[in-house]
Design a protein around this motif. Sequence first.
Motif, PDB file in Angstrom:
ATOM      1  N   ASP A 115      26.146  -9.453   0.715  1.00 21.29           N
ATOM      2  CA  ASP A 115      26.247  -8.813   1.933  1.00 21.29           C
ATOM      3  C   ASP A 115      25.099  -8.477   2.872  1.00 21.29           C
ATOM      4  OD1 ASP A 115      25.177  -7.224   0.028  1.00 21.29           O
ATOM      5  OD2 ASP A 115      26.420  -5.511   0.463  1.00 21.29           O
ATOM      6  N   ALA A 116      23.747  -9.259   2.580  1.00 17.02           N
ATOM      7  CA  ALA A 116      22.469  -8.991   3.284  1.00 17.02           C
ATOM      8  C   ALA A 116      22.656  -9.579   4.643  1.00 17.02           C
ATOM      9  CB  ALA A 116      21.394  -9.805   2.217  1.00 17.02           C
ATOM     10  N   ARG A 117      22.091  -9.242   5.671  1.00 19.40           N
ATOM     11  CA  ARG A 117      21.797  -9.869   6.685  1.00 19.40           C
ATOM     12  C   ARG A 117      20.292 -10.524   6.934  1.00 19.40           C
ATOM     13  NH1 ARG A 117      26.216  -7.165   5.728  1.00 19.40           N
ATOM     14  NH2 ARG A 117      27.275  -6.357   7.561  1.00 19.40           N
ATOM     15  N   PHE A 118      20.104 -11.372   7.359  1.00 13.41           N
ATOM     16  CA  PHE A 118      18.738 -12.228   7.355  1.00 13.41           C
ATOM     17  C   PHE A 118      18.324 -12.305   8.860  1.00 13.41           C
ATOM     18  CE2 PHE A 118      20.717 -13.088   3.389  1.00 13.41           C
ATOM     19  CZ  PHE A 118      19.732 -13.052   2.661  1.00 13.41           C
ATOM     20  N   LEU A 119      16.970 -11.338   9.059  1.00 17.02           N
ATOM     21  CA  LEU A 119      16.303 -11.453  10.253  1.00 17.02           C
ATOM     22  C   LEU A 119      14.883 -12.128  10.227  1.00 17.02           C
ATOM     23  CD1 LEU A 119      18.340  -9.058  10.288  1.00 17.02           C
ATOM     24  CD2 LEU A 119      16.772  -7.693  11.541  1.00 17.02           C
ATOM     25  N   PHE A 120      14.909 -13.190  11.036  1.00 17.86           N
ATOM     26  CA  PHE A 120      13.478 -13.695  10.958  1.00 17.86           C
ATOM     27  C   PHE A 120      12.565 -13.292  12.335  1.00 17.86           C
ATOM     28  CE2 PHE A 120      10.629 -17.619  11.082  1.00 17.86           C
ATOM     29  CZ  PHE A 120      10.217 -17.710   9.732  1.00 17.86           C
ATOM     30  N   LEU A 121      11.361 -13.158  12.061  1.00 21.37           N
ATOM     31  CA  LEU A 121      10.425 -12.814  13.096  1.00 21.37           C
ATOM     32  C   LEU A 121       9.602 -14.090  13.352  1.00 21.37           C
ATOM     33  CD1 LEU A 121       9.175  -9.133  12.408  1.00 21.37           C
ATOM     34  CD2 LEU A 121      11.180  -9.893  13.549  1.00 21.37           C
ATOM     35  N   LEU A 122       9.334 -14.270  14.876  1.00 25.26           N
ATOM     36  CA  LEU A 122       8.379 -15.373  15.017  1.00 25.26           C
ATOM     37  C   LEU A 122       7.351 -14.768  15.922  1.00 25.26           C
ATOM     38  CD1 LEU A 122      11.435 -17.194  16.643  1.00 25.26           C
ATOM     39  CD2 LEU A 122      10.229 -18.233  14.729  1.00 25.26           C
ATOM     40  N   PRO A 123       6.134 -15.383  15.633  1.00 25.81           N
ATOM     41  CA  PRO A 123       4.956 -15.195  16.303  1.00 25.81           C
ATOM     42  C   PRO A 123       5.128 -15.813  17.888  1.00 25.81           C
ATOM     43  CG  PRO A 123       4.456 -16.956  14.890  1.00 25.81           C
ATOM     44  CD  PRO A 123       6.138 -16.534  14.465  1.00 25.81           C
ATOM     45  N   PRO A 124       4.352 -15.196  18.663  1.00 28.56           N
ATOM     46  CA  PRO A 124       4.415 -15.774  20.140  1.00 28.56           C
ATOM     47  C   PRO A 124       4.391 -17.301  20.016  1.00 28.56           C
ATOM     48  CG  PRO A 124       3.605 -13.752  20.211  1.00 28.56           C
ATOM     49  CD  PRO A 124       3.739 -13.905  18.898  1.00 28.56           C
ATOM     50  N   SER A 125       3.234 -17.589  19.326  1.00 28.50           N
ATOM     51  CA  SER A 125       2.725 -18.877  19.016  1.00 28.50           C
ATOM     52  C   SER A 125       1.868 -19.201  17.926  1.00 28.50           C
ATOM     53  CB  SER A 125       1.799 -19.480  20.390  1.00 28.50           C
ATOM     54  OG  SER A 125       0.492 -18.578  20.373  1.00 28.50           O
ATOM     55  N   GLU A 154       6.894 -22.090   6.265  1.00 25.87           N
ATOM     56  CA  GLU A 154       7.815 -20.953   6.201  1.00 25.87           C
ATOM     57  C   GLU A 154       8.931 -21.013   7.390  1.00 25.87           C
ATOM     58  OE1 GLU A 154       5.512 -17.425   4.220  1.00 25.87           O
ATOM     59  OE2 GLU A 154       4.722 -18.100   5.915  1.00 25.87           O
ATOM     60  N   LEU A 155       8.201 -21.570   8.718  1.00 27.30           N
ATOM     61  CA  LEU A 155       9.272 -21.753   9.685  1.00 27.30           C
ATOM     62  C   LEU A 155      10.435 -22.581   9.682  1.00 27.30           C
ATOM     63  CD1 LEU A 155       6.533 -21.762  12.830  1.00 27.30           C
ATOM     64  CD2 LEU A 155       8.502 -20.252  12.530  1.00 27.30           C
ATOM     65  N   GLU A 156      10.120 -23.329   8.878  1.00 27.17           N
ATOM     66  CA  GLU A 156      11.240 -24.240   8.594  1.00 27.17           C
ATOM     67  C   GLU A 156      12.463 -23.522   7.750  1.00 27.17           C
ATOM     68  OE1 GLU A 156       9.973 -27.660   6.167  1.00 27.17           O
ATOM     69  OE2 GLU A 156       8.524 -28.030   7.668  1.00 27.17           O
ATOM     70  N   ALA A 157      11.987 -22.440   7.226  1.00 22.44           N
ATOM     71  CA  ALA A 157      13.259 -21.796   6.535  1.00 22.44           C
ATOM     72  C   ALA A 157      14.149 -20.934   7.479  1.00 22.44           C
ATOM     73  CB  ALA A 157      12.623 -20.507   5.512  1.00 22.44           C
ATOM     74  N   VAL A 158      13.821 -20.720   8.674  1.00 19.86           N
ATOM     75  CA  VAL A 158      14.402 -20.184   9.681  1.00 19.86           C
ATOM     76  C   VAL A 158      16.101 -20.422   9.830  1.00 19.86           C
ATOM     77  CG1 VAL A 158      13.866 -21.661  11.848  1.00 19.86           C
ATOM     78  CG2 VAL A 158      14.046 -18.957  12.152  1.00 19.86           C
ATOM     79  N   SER A 159      16.349 -21.838   9.238  1.00 22.85           N
ATOM     80  CA  SER A 159      17.323 -22.436   9.448  1.00 22.85           C
ATOM     81  C   SER A 159      18.498 -21.685   8.796  1.00 22.85           C
ATOM     82  CB  SER A 159      17.690 -23.767   9.020  1.00 22.85           C
ATOM     83  OG  SER A 159      17.272 -23.723   7.736  1.00 22.85           O
ATOM     84  N   PHE A 160      18.286 -20.478   7.499  1.00 28.03           N
ATOM     85  CA  PHE A 160      19.320 -20.108   7.008  1.00 28.03           C
ATOM     86  C   PHE A 160      19.313 -18.483   7.298  1.00 28.03           C
ATOM     87  CE2 PHE A 160      15.943 -19.574   3.847  1.00 28.03           C
ATOM     88  CZ  PHE A 160      15.994 -18.152   3.449  1.00 28.03           C
ATOM     89  N   PHE A 161      18.415 -18.207   8.314  1.00 31.84           N
ATOM     90  CA  PHE A 161      18.465 -16.927   8.746  1.00 31.84           C
ATOM     91  C   PHE A 161      19.668 -16.563   9.980  1.00 31.84           C
ATOM     92  CE2 PHE A 161      14.764 -16.996   6.615  1.00 31.84           C
ATOM     93  CZ  PHE A 161      14.364 -15.508   6.356  1.00 31.84           C
ATOM     94  N   ASP A 162      20.087 -15.368   9.936  1.00 31.60           N
ATOM     95  CA  ASP A 162      21.193 -14.876  10.830  1.00 31.60           C
ATOM     96  C   ASP A 162      20.679 -14.741  12.347  1.00 31.60           C
ATOM     97  OD1 ASP A 162      23.241 -14.776   8.948  1.00 31.60           O
ATOM     98  OD2 ASP A 162      22.267 -12.896   8.255  1.00 31.60           O
ATOM     99  N   TYR A 163      19.514 -13.964  12.286  1.00 32.51           N
ATOM    100  CA  TYR A 163      18.864 -13.916  13.763  1.00 32.51           C
ATOM    101  C   TYR A 163      17.446 -14.111  13.614  1.00 32.51           C
ATOM    102  CZ  TYR A 163      23.025 -10.776  13.909  1.00 32.51           C
ATOM    103  OH  TYR A 163      24.166 -10.048  13.866  1.00 32.51           O
ATOM    104  N   ALA A 164      16.942 -14.595  14.907  1.00 35.10           N
ATOM    105  CA  ALA A 164      15.432 -14.783  15.035  1.00 35.10           C
ATOM    106  C   ALA A 164      14.873 -14.047  16.304  1.00 35.10           C
ATOM    107  CB  ALA A 164      15.223 -16.109  15.251  1.00 35.10           C
ATOM    108  N   VAL A 165      13.636 -13.122  16.060  1.00 36.72           N
ATOM    109  CA  VAL A 165      13.368 -12.490  17.026  1.00 36.72           C
ATOM    110  C   VAL A 165      11.772 -12.659  17.161  1.00 36.72           C
ATOM    111  CG1 VAL A 165      12.873  -9.738  17.979  1.00 36.72           C
ATOM    112  CG2 VAL A 165      14.847 -10.618  16.504  1.00 36.72           C
ATOM    113  N   VAL A 166      11.382 -12.629  18.267  1.00 35.73           N
ATOM    114  CA  VAL A 166       9.855 -12.903  18.702  1.00 35.73           C
ATOM    115  C   VAL A 166       9.093 -11.652  18.717  1.00 35.73           C
ATOM    116  CG1 VAL A 166       8.150 -14.064  20.416  1.00 35.73           C
ATOM    117  CG2 VAL A 166      10.355 -15.164  20.064  1.00 35.73           C
ATOM    118  N   ASN A 167       8.057 -11.587  17.969  1.00 32.20           N
ATOM    119  CA  ASN A 167       7.262 -10.405  17.903  1.00 32.20           C
ATOM    120  C   ASN A 167       6.257 -10.643  19.220  1.00 32.20           C
ATOM    121  OD1 ASN A 167       6.093  -7.999  17.557  1.00 32.20           O
ATOM    122  ND2 ASN A 167       4.869  -8.696  15.910  1.00 32.20           N
TER     123      ASN A 167
END
Length: 210
Positions: A115-125, A154-167
């Motif tokens: 039941d976990a939700r997965f959120l990935f944070l991205l750096p602006p660059s 690590e950025l490659e792993a974003v493919s299994f996350f539900d959401y991605a948000v830029v910080n």
Amino acid sequence: MRRGIPFVVAAPSGTGKTTVCRALLKRDPNLRFSVSHTTRLPREGEVDGRDYHFVRAEGFRKLVEEGGFVEHAEYAGHLYGTSRAALREPLDSGLDLLLEIEVQGAQQMRDRLDDARFLFLLPPSFEVLEERLRRRGTDSAEAVEHRLALADRELEAVSFFDYAVVNDAIADCVDALQEIVEAERAGDTRLARERFGREVALARWRAATS
Ligand code: ADP
Ligand code: 5GP
């Protein structure tokens, strides 16, 4: 009683996870921080039992052997893990949990915590990521290089996350996380997915950074 929702937040080191997660926890009284175990030494200002359970490698390994961890991973020469105990009590008592972990651990969670939700944070660059790591001043030049090299993978792993948000601006990033948390609680995620769903967010980020 309603069971709490585990929200797993991951990002390359230096993106601002800790900063953003702290701000989110301050805003949201129904969200608890999942306190991990680690074998690294405390940084200045960190408190045992609040930021981490700081343990020696022997103690950590013993807990692994006893099956005490839901997930654990080695990161930059240290061991990190989420104990079963850290999850059980808050989730059973209906509190949502924020798990701030690195991506190998998140990957294990994906297989073990339905039941976990997965959120990935991205750096602006990548340039901003490097600057944040250096400015934080907690890692040697060598450790910064190591963390940057890991970030690429690590950025490659974003493919299994539900959401991605830029910080980019902290406040906007915290608003976005809160919107996602509230949408998941309400069980109506259409808008949040339109705005921050992995595919959309990643395409936008790639276009902006290429
Ligand atoms: P992480 O937990 O992902 O390794 P930190 O939260 O420690 O990252 O943040 C790394 C550094 O970047 C810290 O010095 C922090 O103050 C700074 N930082 C975090 N978010 C932002 C942001 N949105 N804008 C500018 N600096 C930030
Ligand atoms: P730091 O040393 O900067 O606190 O953490 C290094 C990395 O380990 C960060 O990406 C952090 O999110 C991650 N981390 C913290 N706790 C855990 C955990 O319980 N499990 C895993 N797999 N990673 C963790």
